[in-house]
Design a protein around this motif. Structure first.
Motif, PDB file in Angstrom:
ATOM      1  N   SER A 109       0.809  -1.221   0.000  1.00  0.00           N
ATOM      2  CA  SER A 109       0.000   0.000   0.000  1.00  0.00           C
ATOM      3  C   SER A 109       0.844   1.274   0.000  1.00  0.00           C
ATOM      4  O   SER A 109       0.298   2.366  -0.169  1.00  0.00           O
ATOM      5  CB  SER A 109      -0.948   0.010   1.201  1.00  0.00           C
ATOM      6  N   ASP A 110       2.155   1.152   0.168  1.00  0.00           N
ATOM      7  CA  ASP A 110       3.024   2.326   0.155  1.00  0.00           C
ATOM      8  C   ASP A 110       3.192   2.801  -1.287  1.00  0.00           C
ATOM      9  O   ASP A 110       3.718   2.073  -2.128  1.00  0.00           O
ATOM     10  CB  ASP A 110       4.387   1.965   0.755  1.00  0.00           C
ATOM     11  N   PRO A 111       2.760   4.042  -1.602  1.00  0.00           N
ATOM     12  CA  PRO A 111       2.851   4.513  -2.984  1.00  0.00           C
ATOM     13  C   PRO A 111       4.290   4.614  -3.506  1.00  0.00           C
ATOM     14  O   PRO A 111       4.512   4.527  -4.712  1.00  0.00           O
ATOM     15  CB  PRO A 111       2.178   5.888  -2.951  1.00  0.00           C
ATOM     16  N   ASP A 112       5.255   4.730  -2.610  1.00  0.00           N
ATOM     17  CA  ASP A 112       6.656   4.787  -3.032  1.00  0.00           C
ATOM     18  C   ASP A 112       7.203   3.413  -3.399  1.00  0.00           C
ATOM     19  O   ASP A 112       8.319   3.306  -3.916  1.00  0.00           O
ATOM     20  CB  ASP A 112       7.528   5.400  -1.925  1.00  0.00           C
ATOM     21  N   LEU A 113       6.436   2.372  -3.121  1.00  0.00           N
ATOM     22  CA  LEU A 113       6.888   0.998  -3.389  1.00  0.00           C
ATOM     23  C   LEU A 113       6.046   0.307  -4.453  1.00  0.00           C
ATOM     24  O   LEU A 113       5.927  -0.917  -4.472  1.00  0.00           O
ATOM     25  CB  LEU A 113       6.862   0.182  -2.081  1.00  0.00           C
ATOM     26  N   VAL A 168      12.112   0.474   1.405  1.00  0.00           N
ATOM     27  CA  VAL A 168      11.625  -0.808   1.925  1.00  0.00           C
ATOM     28  C   VAL A 168      11.968  -0.924   3.408  1.00  0.00           C
ATOM     29  O   VAL A 168      11.106  -1.246   4.237  1.00  0.00           O
ATOM     30  CB  VAL A 168      12.212  -2.003   1.128  1.00  0.00           C
ATOM     31  N   VAL A 169      13.217  -0.645   3.778  1.00  0.00           N
ATOM     32  CA  VAL A 169      13.642  -0.743   5.175  1.00  0.00           C
ATOM     33  C   VAL A 169      12.852   0.236   6.041  1.00  0.00           C
ATOM     34  O   VAL A 169      12.403  -0.115   7.133  1.00  0.00           O
ATOM     35  CB  VAL A 169      15.163  -0.503   5.310  1.00  0.00           C
ATOM     36  N   CYS A 187      10.396  -0.832   9.186  1.00  0.00           N
ATOM     37  CA  CYS A 187      10.572  -0.308  10.539  1.00  0.00           C
ATOM     38  C   CYS A 187       9.349   0.477  11.012  1.00  0.00           C
ATOM     39  O   CYS A 187       8.969   0.386  12.180  1.00  0.00           O
ATOM     40  CB  CYS A 187      11.836   0.542  10.619  1.00  0.00           C
ATOM     41  N   THR A 188       8.725   1.236  10.119  1.00  0.00           N
ATOM     42  CA  THR A 188       7.510   1.967  10.486  1.00  0.00           C
ATOM     43  C   THR A 188       6.420   0.984  10.881  1.00  0.00           C
ATOM     44  O   THR A 188       5.726   1.168  11.888  1.00  0.00           O
ATOM     45  CB  THR A 188       7.036   2.852   9.314  1.00  0.00           C
ATOM     46  N   TRP A 189       6.265  -0.078  10.099  1.00  0.00           N
ATOM     47  CA  TRP A 189       5.268  -1.092  10.420  1.00  0.00           C
ATOM     48  C   TRP A 189       5.595  -1.747  11.765  1.00  0.00           C
ATOM     49  O   TRP A 189       4.728  -1.876  12.625  1.00  0.00           O
ATOM     50  CB  TRP A 189       5.219  -2.144   9.307  1.00  0.00           C
ATOM     51  N   LEU A 190       6.842  -2.142  11.950  1.00  0.00           N
ATOM     52  CA  LEU A 190       7.241  -2.851  13.172  1.00  0.00           C
ATOM     53  C   LEU A 190       7.088  -1.974  14.407  1.00  0.00           C
ATOM     54  O   LEU A 190       6.715  -2.466  15.476  1.00  0.00           O
ATOM     55  CB  LEU A 190       8.682  -3.348  13.042  1.00  0.00           C
TER      56      LEU A 190
END
Length: 127
Positions: free
Chosen positions: A26-30, A67-68, A72-75
């Motif tokens: 869902s991250d638009p940058d990914l 990605v990293v 980390c934001t998710w975690l």
């Protein structure tokens, strides 16, 4: 390039892996990143799942830092017992909730992973 992310801990590692996969997708940058889940069997005699592994494929050009950061934001929003084991190339790093909440640790994590592929890069600093 690719990396694998093993999700362990929590009451349902497979549910945590699914949540992480959704966060990445869902991250638009990914948008260009491919995420594929591979469930892992629990060890004999174990009461819980050993966790799930996500395979993440992406191109060069600094997307690994994004990605990293997303990992980390998710975690950082998870329970304290959830952990990620991130492997890229010949390097594996462990991330827990405490490390994921510390920006200096996130930058150090990216540098550790990036050094496994830095021979093919032209000195870009990244994060």
């Amino acid at each position: 390039m690719h990396m694998s992310v093993a999700v362990t801990g929590g009451e349902r590692p497979s549910g945590e892996a699914l949540s992480l996969s959704k966060a990445l997708l869902s991250d638009p940058d990914l948008r260009s990143v491919e995420v594929r889940g591979i469930p892992q069997a629990s060890s004999p005699g174990s009461m819980s799942s050993a966790g799930d592994v996500l395979l993440i494929a992406f191109g060069a050009g600094g997307i690994g830092a994004t990605v990293v950061q997303t990992l980390c934001t998710w975690l950082a929003g998870r329970r304290r017992d959830v952990r990620l084991s991130v492997t890229q190339g010949d390097r594996t790093v462990e991330i827990d909730v405490t490390r994921a909440r510390d920006m200096d640790e996130v930058v150090a994590l990216y540098r550790q992973l990036d050094s496994s592929t830095s021979g093919s890069r032209d000195g870009e600093a990244g994060a």
